[in-house]
Scaffold this motif. Structure first.
Motif, PDB file in Angstrom:
ATOM      1  N   PRO A 353       0.825  -1.214   0.000  1.00 57.77           N
ATOM      2  CA  PRO A 353       0.000   0.000   0.000  1.00 57.77           C
ATOM      3  C   PRO A 353       0.858   1.263   0.000  1.00 57.77           C
ATOM      4  CG  PRO A 353      -0.883  -1.604   1.552  1.00 57.77           C
ATOM      5  CD  PRO A 353       0.426  -2.143   1.092  1.00 57.77           C
ATOM      6  N   GLU A 354       0.416   2.276  -0.699  1.00 56.74           N
ATOM      7  CA  GLU A 354       1.193   3.502  -0.858  1.00 56.74           C
ATOM      8  C   GLU A 354       1.392   4.246   0.457  1.00 56.74           C
ATOM      9  OE1 GLU A 354      -0.608   5.913  -3.819  1.00 56.74           O
ATOM     10  OE2 GLU A 354      -0.195   4.528  -5.483  1.00 56.74           O
ATOM     11  N   ASP A 355       0.452   4.117   1.387  1.00 58.28           N
ATOM     12  CA  ASP A 355       0.567   4.872   2.635  1.00 58.28           C
ATOM     13  C   ASP A 355       1.383   4.131   3.694  1.00 58.28           C
ATOM     14  OD1 ASP A 355      -1.307   2.883   2.902  1.00 58.28           O
ATOM     15  OD2 ASP A 355      -2.663   4.057   4.169  1.00 58.28           O
ATOM     16  N   TYR A 356       1.991   2.992   3.340  1.00 55.31           N
ATOM     17  CA  TYR A 356       2.845   2.268   4.277  1.00 55.31           C
ATOM     18  C   TYR A 356       4.254   2.886   4.258  1.00 55.31           C
ATOM     19  CZ  TYR A 356      -0.365  -1.628   5.235  1.00 55.31           C
ATOM     20  OH  TYR A 356      -1.413  -2.393   5.665  1.00 55.31           O
ATOM     21  N   ARG A 357       4.834   3.069   5.424  1.00 58.42           N
ATOM     22  CA  ARG A 357       6.169   3.655   5.529  1.00 58.42           C
ATOM     23  C   ARG A 357       7.201   2.551   5.654  1.00 58.42           C
ATOM     24  NH1 ARG A 357       6.909   8.060  10.040  1.00 58.42           N
ATOM     25  NH2 ARG A 357       5.437   9.081   8.616  1.00 58.42           N
ATOM     26  N   MET A 358       8.284   2.664   4.860  1.00 53.02           N
ATOM     27  CA  MET A 358       9.320   1.628   4.825  1.00 53.02           C
ATOM     28  C   MET A 358      10.487   1.951   5.751  1.00 53.02           C
ATOM     29  SD  MET A 358      11.656   0.213   1.671  1.00 53.02           S
ATOM     30  CE  MET A 358      13.140   1.127   2.063  1.00 53.02           C
ATOM     31  N   ASN A 359      10.971   0.918   6.433  1.00 54.55           N
ATOM     32  CA  ASN A 359      12.210   0.985   7.205  1.00 54.55           C
ATOM     33  C   ASN A 359      13.053  -0.220   6.830  1.00 54.55           C
ATOM     34  OD1 ASN A 359      11.964   3.269   9.260  1.00 54.55           O
ATOM     35  ND2 ASN A 359      10.007   2.195   9.530  1.00 54.55           N
ATOM     36  N   ALA A 360      14.383  -0.031   6.780  1.00 54.02           N
ATOM     37  CA  ALA A 360      15.261  -1.135   6.409  1.00 54.02           C
ATOM     38  C   ALA A 360      16.604  -0.994   7.108  1.00 54.02           C
ATOM     39  CB  ALA A 360      15.465  -1.169   4.892  1.00 54.02           C
ATOM     40  N   HIS A 361      17.173  -2.115   7.493  1.00 50.10           N
ATOM     41  CA  HIS A 361      18.515  -2.113   8.052  1.00 50.10           C
ATOM     42  C   HIS A 361      19.195  -3.436   7.749  1.00 50.10           C
ATOM     43  CE1 HIS A 361      16.127  -4.051  11.259  1.00 50.10           C
ATOM     44  NE2 HIS A 361      17.235  -4.718  11.540  1.00 50.10           N
ATOM     45  N   LEU A 362      20.532  -3.413   7.648  1.00 49.43           N
ATOM     46  CA  LEU A 362      21.291  -4.628   7.419  1.00 49.43           C
ATOM     47  C   LEU A 362      21.295  -5.470   8.687  1.00 49.43           C
ATOM     48  CD1 LEU A 362      24.341  -3.370   5.342  1.00 49.43           C
ATOM     49  CD2 LEU A 362      22.611  -5.011   4.590  1.00 49.43           C
ATOM     50  N   ASP A 363      21.178  -6.779   8.506  1.00 50.55           N
ATOM     51  CA  ASP A 363      21.060  -7.676   9.651  1.00 50.55           C
ATOM     52  C   ASP A 363      21.754  -8.986   9.294  1.00 50.55           C
ATOM     53  OD1 ASP A 363      20.292  -8.656  12.080  1.00 50.55           O
ATOM     54  OD2 ASP A 363      18.135  -8.475  11.745  1.00 50.55           O
ATOM     55  N   ARG A 364      22.057  -9.798  10.318  1.00 52.21           N
ATOM     56  CA  ARG A 364      22.561 -11.141  10.064  1.00 52.21           C
ATOM     57  C   ARG A 364      21.362 -12.069   9.894  1.00 52.21           C
ATOM     58  NH1 ARG A 364      22.284 -14.452  14.598  1.00 52.21           N
ATOM     59  NH2 ARG A 364      21.759 -13.415  16.542  1.00 52.21           N
ATOM     60  N   TYR A 365      21.554 -13.135   9.133  1.00 55.95           N
ATOM     61  CA  TYR A 365      20.463 -14.078   8.938  1.00 55.95           C
ATOM     62  C   TYR A 365      20.678 -15.272   9.846  1.00 55.95           C
ATOM     63  CZ  TYR A 365      16.651 -16.464   6.573  1.00 55.95           C
ATOM     64  OH  TYR A 365      15.457 -17.072   6.298  1.00 55.95           O
ATOM     65  N   TRP A 366      19.792 -15.442  10.793  1.00 52.16           N
ATOM     66  CA  TRP A 366      19.981 -16.435  11.847  1.00 52.16           C
ATOM     67  C   TRP A 366      19.936 -17.865  11.345  1.00 52.16           C
ATOM     68  CZ3 TRP A 366      16.002 -19.834  13.177  1.00 52.16           C
ATOM     69  CH2 TRP A 366      14.756 -19.554  12.600  1.00 52.16           C
TER      70      TRP A 366
END
Length: 791
Positions: A353-366
Motif C-alpha cells: 500500500p502507498e501509505d505504508y512507511r518503509m524501514n530497512a537495516h542490514l542484519d545477520r540471517y539467523w
C-alpha cells in the motif's frame, strides 16, 4: 494411580521434564486491546488499599453471563483459594470477574476469575486464578515470579523426593477439584521440555481424566510440585460440551487393521535437529522412512482416516514437477544491494500500500552463517482496533538478491464482537490463472527451483467471509530423488495474483550437499513398512476438534469425536524407520521412553563416582558410546567440558538456540564446529570472551588449573580470585609453585569444588569424565548459596 517408576536408583530425584499435553490447534491469545475489540463489556472496580485478609472485590460482568447462575459465591471461591495456596496471603486481591475474558474466542463460562497483585518494593506482579462457579473446582493457578525469588527457590537437595511429590500432587487433585473422580484420573505422558540439571527442583505431573472410561485430550490435570513439596502450578482443563457415545462402530482389531493398511512411508533425508533451526554446520543427516500422514486418527464411528483438523487425512505424498522452461532467478553479481534495490525486489512482485512507511537495516540471517540480509518492514501508520499497525516484513539476501521471506501481519475486526466485517473483494483471477502465476513466480524467486523443488498436489484456494481470497502453494525441496524432511517453500498469492507471503527454508542446498552426498538406504521400502506396521496398535480416545478462529478469522465449530489414535510400540509420537539400520526410532527426544533415557552403562554401576555419573546420564548430560559404555575414566578436553555444562544448563534445547553470528566467536570455532552453540552459550553468560582473531583450542586437554579458572568465572568470582592470589592455604600446598592461577585455585578449594589430594592441587592433571560429573553435582548443590546465581 501410581505411575511406574524407573528401575534405576537415581542419586538425585529431580524431575525437570515438562508437561506435554495432547492438544489441537490453539486459539491465539488476545491482548487487553483485543479483548476490548471483541465487544465484551466490562464493569470493574479496583479494590484500592484492600489487604490480603479477605475483603472480596466487586465482580465484573461479561456479556451473556449472569453471576446469579453461580452456585459457589466469590467469597467461597476466594476462601478456598487462600486455604489451598498459603502464598496468597502475600497477595492483594485487585478484582474479581464473573466469566473468563482471557481466552479467545471468548467463551460463556460460569467461572470466578481472580486478579491478584503482589507488591515488591516499587514493583507489582499481577496474576490470576480461576474457580468454577458451579462446582468450586480450581481451574488454574501459577505462582508468580514475585514470590519465586532466589531465597524461595527449592534447589538440590530437595526436601521431598519425586515419589513423595507425586503423592502430594495426587492428593491435591481431590482437594482442588472435588468434582473429579480420582478413580478416573490416570497418569499421562510426561515430557516435552528439555531435561535440565540446574535450576530449581521441580516435579511435573500430567494426568488424563477419563470420560466413560475413555481418555479425553480435553480432560487433563497438570501439576508442578517444587522440591519443598509446594504446589507452584495447577491447571485443570475440561470440555463443557457433550461427549458422543463411548461405543465404537469398529473393534480395536478392525481399527488397527485399517490404520495399518493406510500407512504410507516416504524415503527422506532427515536431520538430528527435529525443530528445523540451524540446519547446517554440526547437524547430522541420514536417510529414513518417514510417515506421510503422521498424527492421523481413525474416526471410531465412521471408520474414516482423519487428521488433526478433523478432515480426511492425506495418505500419500503427491508432488508435481515445476515447468522446466521460462524466466529464472537472476543472482546479483555486483556489489552489496542497497536498501532501495532490496525493497524493489519485493515490490516488483508484491502489492505494498502507498501509505505504508518503509524501514530497512542490514542484519545477520539467523538461519545461515555468513549471510547478510536486508531486514525490511512496511508499516501502516494507522493503528488497528487491536492496538497494532498492519505490517509487512521481508528478508532479502544483501549479496545475491534472493528473497528469503515475506510476511504480513494484519489485524482483522473480530467477528465475535459484533463489528462490521471488511468488504472482501472478489478475486480478479481464476484458480487456474493463479496456478500459472505461482509456477512462474517460484522460478523467479527461488534459485534452481525446477531442479530442487516440487509442488505439493494440494488445493490452493483459500476462501473467507472476512478476509480476501488467497491462493496458497507448498513446494517440497528435494536433493536428487528424495525429499528433505521439513524443508518446504510456501508461496501465497492474493486474489489479484500478487505475492502475498513467501517463506523458504533459509539454508541453501549448497551448504547441505556435502552432508547428503553418499547417503544410501540399506533396507527396502517394503521392509520399512513392515517394521512400522508391526509396531502399530490403536487406542480409543476422545479428541476435540475446532473451537478456534482460523487464519481467515472464520470460527471452526467445536466438536468432540471418538477416535482410534495410532500408538507405536506402546508410545505415542513421531516415529521413523532408519533406512540404514531398519530400526524404528522416535524422532523427537521428548517421545523417548523413560527406560531408554535411564539406561545406566555397566562401567558406571560400580564406579566410585556412580552417583554423579548416573545423574549425568539421567539428565542427558553424558551419553554412552556405541559400545554401550560411558568410559568414565577418559580424559576431557576443554570443548568437552563446555558441552557438558551447556547440556546441564539447557538440556536438549542447547542446539536449538538462536542463530549464528556473522563472524565466528573464535578462529577455530566456526558454525560447523560441534562446540559452536555451547561456546555461544558460554559467551552469552560472560564465561568466555569472544575473540574471533584468536583460537580457543577446544581440543586441548582440560587440566585442573584451567578448570579452576573456568569455575571461578562461572561463579562470577574473578575479582575475588585476584584478591586471593596470596591465599595462605594454597601457598602451603606442596605444588603451589606449579599453580599458575592461585587465586582461582583458592576459590574452588574453599568452595569444595576442586579439592587437594595428599597436600597437592595437581594443577596439570587432566580432568576425567567422572571427576567432571562430581564437580558438576557439587555446583548443583551450591545453587542458592552464592551471591551470583549459577543458573
Amino acid at each position: 494411580m501410581r505411575s511406574k517408576r524407573r528401575n534405576v536408583q537415581s542419586a538425585m530425584k529431580m524431575a525437570v521434564a515438562g508437561t506435554l499435553t495432547l492438544s489441537l490447534l490453539c486459539a491465539p491469545l488476545a491482548s487487553a486491546a483485543a479483548a476490548e475489540a471483541t465487544g465484551m463489556s466490562e464493569v470493574s472496580e479496583s479494590v484500592g488499599t484492600g489487604s490480603s485478609g479477605g475483603t472480596a472485590a466487586p465482580e465484573t460482568s461479561v456479556a451473556k453471563l449472569d453471576s446469579s447462575e453461580a452456585k459457589v459465591t466469590k467469597e467461597e471461591a476466594e476462601a478456598k483459594l487462600r486455604a489451598l495456596f498459603p502464598v496468597l496471603e502475600q497477595a492483594r486481591l485487585e478484582r474479581v470477574e464473573f466469566g473468563n475474558p482471557n481466552v479467545y474466542p471468548p467463551r460463556d463460562e460460569a467461572v470466578w476469575n481472580f486478579q491478584w497483585l503482589i507488591d515488591e518494593g516499587n514493583s507489582s506482579y499481577g496474576f490470576s486464578t480461576t474457580v468454577d462457579a458451579l462446582n468450586g473446582d480450581v481451574l488454574n493457578y501459577h505462582r508468580p515470579y514475585g514470590i519465586s525469588a532466589d531465597e524461595n527457590q527449592a534447589y538440590y537437595p530437595p526436601k521431598v523426593s519425586e515419589d513423595e511429590a507425586e503423592e502430594i500432587a495426587e492428593a491435591f487433585i481431590g482437594k482442588a477439584s472435588p468434582s473429579v473422580n480420582l478413580s478416573d484420573v490416570k497418569p499421562g505422558d510426561r515430557g516435552g521440555m528439555p531435561k535440565q540439571l540446574f535450576g530449581p527442583v521441580q516435579y511435573h505431573f500430567y494426568y488424563q481424566v477419563t470420560k466413560n472410561g475413555i481418555p479425553s485430550n480435553s480432560e487433563t490435570v497438570s501439576i508442578t510440585v517444587n522440591g519443598n513439596g509446594e504446589i507452584i502450578d495447577f491447571n485443570r482443563h475440561r470440555y463443557e460440551g457433550e461427549y458422543p457415545s463411548a461405543v465404537p462402530a469398529l473393534t480395536k482389531k478392525q481399527a488397527e487393521e485399517r490404520i495399518k493398511n493406510n500407512v504410507s512411508l516416504t524415503l527422506s533425508y532427515i536431520s538430528d535437529n527435529p525443530y528445523g533451526y540451524n540446519r547446517s554446520g554440526s547437524v547430522k543427516w541420514k536417510l529414513a522412512y518417514v510417515p506421510v500422514a503422521n498424527g492421523s486418527m481413525l474416526d471410531a464411528t465412521t471408520g474414516e482416516l482423519i487428521g488433526w483438523d478433523g478432515k480426511p487425512a492425506e495418505t500419500s505424498a503427491n508432488y508435481l514437477p515445476l515447468p522446466a522452461e521460462g524466466p529464472v532467478f537472476q543472482k546479483n553479481e555486483g556489489t552489496t544491494l542497497t536498501s532501495e534495490q532490496a525493497a524493489a525486489i519485493v515490490t516488483e512482485h508484491a502489492a505494498i500500500p502507498e501509505d505504508y512507511r518503509m524501514n530497512a537495516h542490514l542484519d545477520r540471517y539467523w538461519m545461515e552463517p555468513g549471510v547478510q540480509v536486508w531486514n525490511i518492514s512496511w508499516r501502516n501508520q494507522n493503528i488497528s482496533p487491536f492496538g497494532f499497525p498492519d505490517q509487512i516484513t521481508a528478508y532479502v539476501d544483501a549479496a545475491t538478491g534472493r528473497l528469503l521471506s515475506l510476511n504480513r501481519h494484519n489485524y482483522y475486526p473480530s467477528p465475535y464482537g459484533g463489528e462490521e466485517p471488511k468488504k472482501v473483494p472478489a478475486p480478479s483471477i481464476t484458480e487456474q490463472e493463479a496456478d500459472t502465476k505461482a509456477m512462474e513466480l517460484i522460478r523467479l524467486l527461488y534459485p534452481n527451483a525446477a531442479e530442487e523443488l516440487k509442488r505439493a498436489d494440494t488445493p490452493a484456494l483459500i476462501e473467507s467471509e472476512t478476509s480476501e481470497t488467497k491462493f496458497r502453494y507448498q513446494f517440497q525441496r528435494f536433493y536428487g530423488d528424495y525429499p528433505i524432511h521439513g524443508d518446504t517453500v510456501h508461496l501465497t498469492l492474493d486474489g489479484n495474483g500478487k505475492l502475498y507471503s513467501y517463506q523458504t527454508p533459509g539454508t541453501s542446498l549448497d551448504t547441505l550437499t556435502q552432508q547428503l552426498e553418499g547417503l544410501t538406504a540399506q533396507i527396502s521400502a517394503e521392509e520399512a513398512l513392515r517394521t512400522y506396521a508391526d509396531a502399530l496398535s490403536a487406542e480409543l480416545q476422545y479428541v476435540r476438534f475446532g473451537g478456534y478462529y482460523n487464519e481467515t478469522m472464520n470460527q471452526v465449530p467445536e466438536e468432540m469425536k471418538l477416535v482410534y489414535t495410532p500408538v507405536l510400540d506402546n508410545k505415542k509420537g513421531y516415529a521413523i524407520v532408519d533406512a540404514s539400520t531398519g530400526k524404528l526410532e522416535s524422532y523427537y527426544s521428548s517421545n523417548l521412553p523413560e527406560e531408554e533415557t535411564a539406561m545406566i552403562p555397566q562401567d558406571v554401576e560400580d564406579h566410585w563416582a556412580s552417583s554423579a555419573l548416573t545423574a549425568m546420564i539421567e539428565h542427558g548430560v553424558m551419553k554412552a558410546g556405541e559400545d554401550g559404555l560411558l568410559h568414565p575414566n577418559d580424559e576431557l578436553s576443554l570443548g568437552d567440558w563446555i558441552l557438558l555444562m551447556s547440556r546441564a544448563l539447557y538440556g536438549d534445547s542447547m542446539n536449538y538456540y538462536g542463530g549464528r553470528e556473522q563472524e565466528p566467536p573464535f578462529a577455530d570455532v566456526t558454525a560447523e564446529s560441534e562446540y559452536y552453540f555451547a561456546v555461544q552459550r558460554f559467551i552469552d553468560r560472560r564465561w568466555l570472551d569472544k575473540a574471533p582473531e584468536m583460537k580457543l583450542e577446544p581440543g586441548q586437554t582440560l587440566t585442573r588449573d584451567r578448570l579452576a579458572v573456568t569455575l571461578t568465572r562461572m561463579l562470577n568470582y574473578n575479582k575475588l580470585a585476584e584478591f586471593m592470589n596470596d591465599d595462605l592455604e594454597v601457598a602451603a600446598l606442596k605444588d603451589a609453585d606449579r599453580i599458575r592461577n592461585k587465586g582461582a585455585a583458592a576459590v574452588v578449594f574453599k568452595l569444595g569444588l576442586l579439592k587437594p589430594s595428599n597436600g597437592k592441587f595437581n594443577p596439570d592433571a587432566p580432568v576425567t569424565k567422572a571427576q567432571a560429573a562430581t564437580i558438576i553435582m557439587r555446583l548443583v548443590t551450591l545453587q542458592g548459596k552464592t551471591d551470583s546465581a549459577i543458573f
